[in-house]
Motif scaffolding. Structure first.
Motif, PDB file in Angstrom:
ATOM      1  N   ASP A 291       0.808  -1.220   0.000  1.00  0.00           N
ATOM      2  CA  ASP A 291       0.000   0.000   0.000  1.00  0.00           C
ATOM      3  C   ASP A 291       0.840   1.269   0.000  1.00  0.00           C
ATOM      4  O   ASP A 291       0.510   2.257   0.675  1.00  0.00           O
ATOM      5  CB  ASP A 291      -0.946   0.017   1.200  1.00  0.00           C
ATOM      6  CG  ASP A 291      -1.963  -1.112   1.156  1.00  0.00           C
ATOM      7  OD1 ASP A 291      -2.117  -1.707   0.072  1.00  0.00           O
ATOM      8  OD2 ASP A 291      -2.586  -1.400   2.189  1.00  0.00           O
ATOM      9  N   GLY A 292       1.935   1.269  -0.737  1.00  0.00           N
ATOM     10  CA  GLY A 292       2.777   2.455  -0.835  1.00  0.00           C
ATOM     11  C   GLY A 292       3.863   2.545   0.217  1.00  0.00           C
ATOM     12  O   GLY A 292       4.764   3.391   0.120  1.00  0.00           O
ATOM     13  N   TYR A 293       3.818   1.693   1.230  1.00  0.00           N
ATOM     14  CA  TYR A 293       4.861   1.668   2.258  1.00  0.00           C
ATOM     15  C   TYR A 293       5.944   0.676   1.837  1.00  0.00           C
ATOM     16  O   TYR A 293       5.647  -0.396   1.299  1.00  0.00           O
ATOM     17  CB  TYR A 293       4.281   1.285   3.617  1.00  0.00           C
ATOM     18  CG  TYR A 293       3.437   2.389   4.210  1.00  0.00           C
ATOM     19  CD1 TYR A 293       3.966   3.276   5.135  1.00  0.00           C
ATOM     20  CD2 TYR A 293       2.106   2.552   3.822  1.00  0.00           C
ATOM     21  CE1 TYR A 293       3.195   4.307   5.663  1.00  0.00           C
ATOM     22  CE2 TYR A 293       1.325   3.582   4.347  1.00  0.00           C
ATOM     23  CZ  TYR A 293       1.882   4.453   5.267  1.00  0.00           C
ATOM     24  OH  TYR A 293       1.117   5.470   5.771  1.00  0.00           O
TER      25      TYR A 293
ATOM     26  N   PRO B 203       3.943   6.388   1.273  1.00  0.00           N
ATOM     27  CA  PRO B 203       3.507   6.587  -0.107  1.00  0.00           C
ATOM     28  C   PRO B 203       4.136   7.810  -0.781  1.00  0.00           C
ATOM     29  O   PRO B 203       4.229   7.858  -2.007  1.00  0.00           O
ATOM     30  CB  PRO B 203       1.983   6.756   0.029  1.00  0.00           C
ATOM     31  CG  PRO B 203       1.643   5.998   1.274  1.00  0.00           C
ATOM     32  CD  PRO B 203       2.792   6.245   2.190  1.00  0.00           C
TER      33      PRO B 203
END
Length: 307
Positions: free
Chosen positions: A79-81, A105
């Motif tokens: 999730d963007g991490y 992110p």
């Protein structure tokens, strides 16, 4: 009266409209089918698109390059991490530190983390044969660089797991488990996984596990602790619970954290402890139980077979 040519044109338009509708229904069905392929019980970690076989093969052999797994802690992104580290190798035979950063992110290092079980970051190290388990709590510098102090590592391939919850931003309040691999140079000797068993011994304590688990389904799991044949009732809180239970899957070292449900009431824990168990894959899982008595932390390990 409609001419024959106009009638034919109208029929062709109606047929085209019907074909488009059928195609739309087919595509919708395909989309719902892909959604149903996600595994139950994996809400603690995020999902990512499955890679192609060629991508898996090309990246799986490179230490630290772990963009291939999803929903089990085996990816360095979610999730963007992203989990980043310059350490692709670590020295063996002595204490060492693994340094890493979690970026958000926006690509910037994350410095705000929520407290989970008294810590802002939980860190786990496990060798590919599921030996050498370490659970430590690293420290973070002002720039977002974490340092995990590790005990001596033996040669082989190791996977480093980070477990955290962002305190703000897009992932605020969501649990993340990210990992990367490192190599410890030297002659690696693989240790066979002990056979599945219902109990084990550690520091004079007998730890018994009861529960028939099925992959992808939530089940209760009971851990009982005894010493000298007598039930133990003096467990002390450790990380806000009477026991911390982590599991790793044989073959790929997929990660799972089994959540305790027994309420804490001073230094009077035991002998029975309840856990909420959701293990996504069938096969052998190596369980590591940490519990505390008299100010000393104990660790017990056993193999659990999941159907």
């Amino acid at each position: 009266m409609i001419s024959s040519s106009r009638l034919i044109a109208r029929r062709r338009a109606i047929a085209a409209t019907g074909a488009a509708a059928a195609l739309a229904l087919t595509l919708a069905a395909c989309g719902s089918s892909s959604d149903s392929s996600s595994m139950p019980g994996m809400d603690h970690v995020g999902k990512a698109a499955a890679p192609s076989p060629s991508t898996t093969a090309s990246m799986g052999d490179m230490p630290g390059m772990d963009h291939t797994a999803a929903g089990n802690g085996l990816s360095d992104t979610q999730d963007g991490y992203r989990l980043t580290s310059k350490d692709s190798t670590l020295p063996g035979g002595k204490q060492t530190a693994y340094r890493f950063t979690v970026t958000g992110p926006d690509g910037k290092p994350v410095t705000g983390f929520a407290v989970d079980q008294t810590k802002r970051m939980h860190f786990y190290a496990i060798r590919s044969d599921l030996t050498g388990f370490q659970h430590v709590h690293p420290t973070m510098a002002a720039d977002g660089t974490w340092s995990a102090d590790l005990a001596s590592l033996v040669p082989g391939s190791w996977r480093m797991f980070t477990s955290f919850t962002p305190g703000s931003g897009a992932g605020m309040g969501k649990d993340f488990v990210l990992s990367r691999t490192v190599t410890v140079p030297g002659q690696a000797t693989r240790t066979s996984l002990p056979a599945a068993a219902g109990s084990t011994e550690a520091d004079g304590y007998t730890v018994t596990v009861q529960g028939e688990l099925m992959a992808g389904m939530a089940h209760p799991l009971t851990v009982s602790i005894a010493k000298g044949g007598k039930p133990v009732t003096d467990l002390q809180p450790y990380l806000d619970t009477y026991a911390h239970l982590t599991a790793f899957h044989e073959g790929d070292a997929a990660f799972a954290h089994l959540h305790p449900t027994t309420k804490v009431n001073g230094d009077h824990g035991g002998p029975d402890l309840s856990f909420h168990a959701e293990l996504p894959s069938a096969g052998n899982w190596r369980l590591f139980l940490q519990f505390q008595t008299g100010g000393k932390l104990h660790r017990a390990a056993l193999t659990l077979r999941v159907g």
